[in-house]
Structure formats: structure tokens, C-alpha cells
Design a protein around this motif. Structure first.
Motif, PDB file in Angstrom:
ATOM      1  N   TYR A   1       0.822  -1.210   0.000  1.00  0.00           N
ATOM      2  CA  TYR A   1       0.000   0.000   0.000  1.00  0.00           C
ATOM      3  C   TYR A   1       0.854   1.258   0.000  1.00  0.00           C
ATOM      4  O   TYR A   1       0.519   2.248  -0.675  1.00  0.00           O
TER       5      TYR A   1
ATOM      6  N   PHE B   1     -10.528   0.874   5.666  1.00  0.00           N
ATOM      7  CA  PHE B   1     -11.048  -0.094   4.704  1.00  0.00           C
ATOM      8  C   PHE B   1     -12.559  -0.242   4.833  1.00  0.00           C
ATOM      9  O   PHE B   1     -13.145  -0.003   5.890  1.00  0.00           O
TER      10      PHE B   1
ATOM     11  N   VAL C   1     -16.144  -5.015   0.331  1.00  0.00           N
ATOM     12  CA  VAL C   1     -16.753  -5.001  -0.998  1.00  0.00           C
ATOM     13  C   VAL C   1     -17.047  -6.438  -1.409  1.00  0.00           C
ATOM     14  O   VAL C   1     -16.574  -7.399  -0.794  1.00  0.00           O
TER      15      VAL C   1
ATOM     16  N   PRO D   1     -13.344  -8.251  -5.958  1.00  0.00           N
ATOM     17  CA  PRO D   1     -12.057  -7.550  -5.836  1.00  0.00           C
ATOM     18  C   PRO D   1     -11.626  -6.821  -7.095  1.00  0.00           C
ATOM     19  O   PRO D   1     -11.973  -7.207  -8.216  1.00  0.00           O
ATOM     20  N   GLN D   2     -10.847  -5.767  -6.885  1.00  0.00           N
ATOM     21  CA  GLN D   2     -10.112  -5.109  -7.951  1.00  0.00           C
ATOM     22  C   GLN D   2      -8.661  -5.002  -7.500  1.00  0.00           C
ATOM     23  O   GLN D   2      -8.356  -5.176  -6.328  1.00  0.00           O
TER      24      GLN D   2
ATOM     25  N   ASP E   1      -6.926  -4.473  -3.763  1.00  0.00           N
ATOM     26  CA  ASP E   1      -7.765  -4.805  -2.610  1.00  0.00           C
ATOM     27  C   ASP E   1      -7.055  -5.808  -1.708  1.00  0.00           C
ATOM     28  O   ASP E   1      -6.211  -6.596  -2.165  1.00  0.00           O
TER      29      ASP E   1
ATOM     30  N   ARG F   1     -11.428  -2.847   0.590  1.00  0.00           N
ATOM     31  CA  ARG F   1     -10.902  -1.793  -0.284  1.00  0.00           C
ATOM     32  C   ARG F   1     -10.667  -0.549   0.564  1.00  0.00           C
ATOM     33  O   ARG F   1     -11.530  -0.130   1.333  1.00  0.00           O
ATOM     34  N   HIS F   2      -9.493   0.036   0.398  1.00  0.00           N
ATOM     35  CA  HIS F   2      -9.189   1.250   1.158  1.00  0.00           C
ATOM     36  C   HIS F   2      -9.887   2.449   0.524  1.00  0.00           C
ATOM     37  O   HIS F   2      -9.953   2.575  -0.694  1.00  0.00           O
TER      38      HIS F   2
ATOM     39  N   ARG G   1      -9.817   4.410  -4.081  1.00  0.00           N
ATOM     40  CA  ARG G   1     -10.902   4.483  -5.068  1.00  0.00           C
ATOM     41  C   ARG G   1     -10.493   5.348  -6.259  1.00  0.00           C
ATOM     42  O   ARG G   1      -9.788   6.304  -6.118  1.00  0.00           O
TER      43      ARG G   1
END
Length: 251
Positions: free
Chosen positions: A134, A170, A173, A176-177, A180, A246-247, A251
Motif C-alpha cells: 500500500y 477499509f 466489498v 475484488p479489484q 484490494d 478496499r481502502h 478508489r
């Protein structure tokens, strides 16, 4: 290193032998001195844990510019933990073999590869590789929660992932993308106790050469006792997934 500091380290190592000695090199004005510390490890013949009260006392005297410990009846070659902790502390580490007397210094490189890093619990583990990804990929600094040995097999592990993910920024969701966090359940536990980074179909890691891993999708993770790796995300890993996070800043 100055001769009087080497002599002080050798004297400390001899006094503590066969236990590992540990201490700090301080800059006090223009002078440098060795500050011996207590080793409070459970098995001091095998490892060292520098007493935090001693560290605080040393900081009151001067600037900590190096960390010292001995390797009784062994070479000065750094262990995987020595290398990892040198990076974590961002300070030179001085290792004295005793009674052989060889002194070796290792210095932090400033960047540990995400891939193929050795496992050192609490320093280079599954949460550490997530934090480092991250920071390097998104510039997001995650909190560094303390991990005690065995947390992954007890209810305590809930505090690391299940209870802290919202406070760390976080949200959960459904699918995932890339980027994530995938939180999984491995071993005999009733709580999620392992995490990785979903890479999608692109296994490229920030700052590292890409490699061909197969058709994908991929996850970067770091299992206990194994080097960090990129795996195909499917089959049992998909079945073990409990949270997809997801953080908010990603986004």
C-alpha cells in the motif's frame, strides 16, 4: 567503529556469554559511546530482546546511531531476522561473534523486495507485505498493529483484521479489484488470520521486475515460514476468503 566502542562491546559479550549481549551505540555531542542493555528474551542464549526501559534511558543520554548484539559460539553472519530488523529500525546493526571476536556491520537498504522476502513474524509477515504494498503502490500508510506469536490460532486474531479494518480506512466489498486486501482463513481457526493483495491479471509489483506466473488472477501473500510469493487466486484460496477489503483512498 572506534576502538573504545569495540572494546566495550567485547567486554559486554564476554560478561554475558553464553547469552547474547545487546546494546546501543550513542552519539553524545561529538563523542560516541556504547550503552549496554539488558537482554530480556525468553531464550537469551538463542536470541535477544532489548529492554525498552534501557532503550528509553539511552535516548535520554544521546542519539541512538546503532544497535549491537552478539552471536555466542556462532559467526557474525546476520540471520534473516537480523536483516529484517535492521530494515525495520532503519539503523546500522553491529553483530559480534563471541568468543571468535569478529565484528560485522549491516546497514539498512531502505527497501525490502515484496517478493521472496523471508518470513519474520511481526516484521516480515502477511500484514507487513500488505502494508508495504500500500505504501509503495498507493502512498497509503497503514497502522502497524502488534502481532504476538500464535495470534493466528486464537480469538485474538480477530482484532487484527475483523475489528480493525474500518479504523484503518477499509470497507468491505463484494468483488475484488487490483490493490484490494484479501483476508483469508488458514489452518485451524475460527477467524480470518491471513491476508494478501489482489493483483488481478497483472502480477507486476511496484519497483520490481515483472515475472510470468500463469494465467491469473493473482494474489501477493506471505505465509508463515515461507518466502513471500505471488499465487494464482482460485481453488482453495478462493474458498478460504472471508473478507474483500478496499481502502477508501484507493478508489
Amino acid at each position: 567503529m572506534r576502538k573504545h566502542i569495540i572494546a566495550a562491546i567485547q567486554s559486554h559479550a564476554a560478561a554475558e556469554y553464553p547469552k547474547e549481549c545487546c546494546g546501543l551505540v550513542l552519539a553524545v555531542g561529538r563523542a560516541q559511546k556504547y550503552f549496554p542493555c539488558r537482554n530480556i528474551a525468553t531464550e537469551p542464549n538463542e536470541e535477544f530482546l532489548l529492554d525498552p526501559e534501557d532503550y528509553a534511558a539511552a535516548e535520554d543520554l544521546g542519539e541512538v546511531i546503532g544497535i549491537v548484539h552478539s552471536h555466542p559460539d556462532a559467526t557474525s553472519r546476520p540471520s534473516s531476522r537480523d536483516l529484517a530488523m535492521c530494515e525495520a529500525t532503519a539503523l546500522p546493526w553491529h553483530i559480534l561473534s563471541w568468543p571468535e571476536g569478529d565484528l560485522r556491520t549491516i546497514t539498512p537498504t531502505g527497501s525490502t523486495p515484496l517478493l521472496k522476502r523471508p518470513f519474520v513474524h511481526g516484521v516480515q509477515d502477511c500484514f507487513a507485505v500488505v502494508r508495504d504494498f500500500y505504501m509503495r503502490a498507493m502512498g497509503i500508510e497503514l497502522p502497524n498493529y502488534q502481532r504476538t506469536d500464535g495470534w493466528w490460532e486464537s480469538a485474538e486474531n480477530a482484532s487484527l483484521y475483523e475489528q480493525h479494518y474500518k479504523a484503518a480506512g477499509f470497507e468491505q466489498v463484494d468483488s475484488p479489484q487490483r490493490g484490494d486486501m484479501i483476508v483469508m482463513e488458514v489452518g485451524r481457526t475460527a477467524h480470518p488470520n491471513h491476508a494478501g493483495i489482489y493483483l488481478g491479471t497483472n502480477p507486476t509489483l511496484p519497483g520490481e521486475e515483472s515475472a510470468v506466473f500463469g494465467p491469473g488472477p493473482f494474489v501477493l501473500h506471505h505465509l508463515y515460514g515461507r518466502p513471500s510469493e505471488v499465487i494464482v487466486y482460485g481453488g482453495p484460496w478462493l474458498q478460504r476468503t472471508r473478507l474483500i477489503l478496499r481502502h477508501k483512498e484507493a478508489r
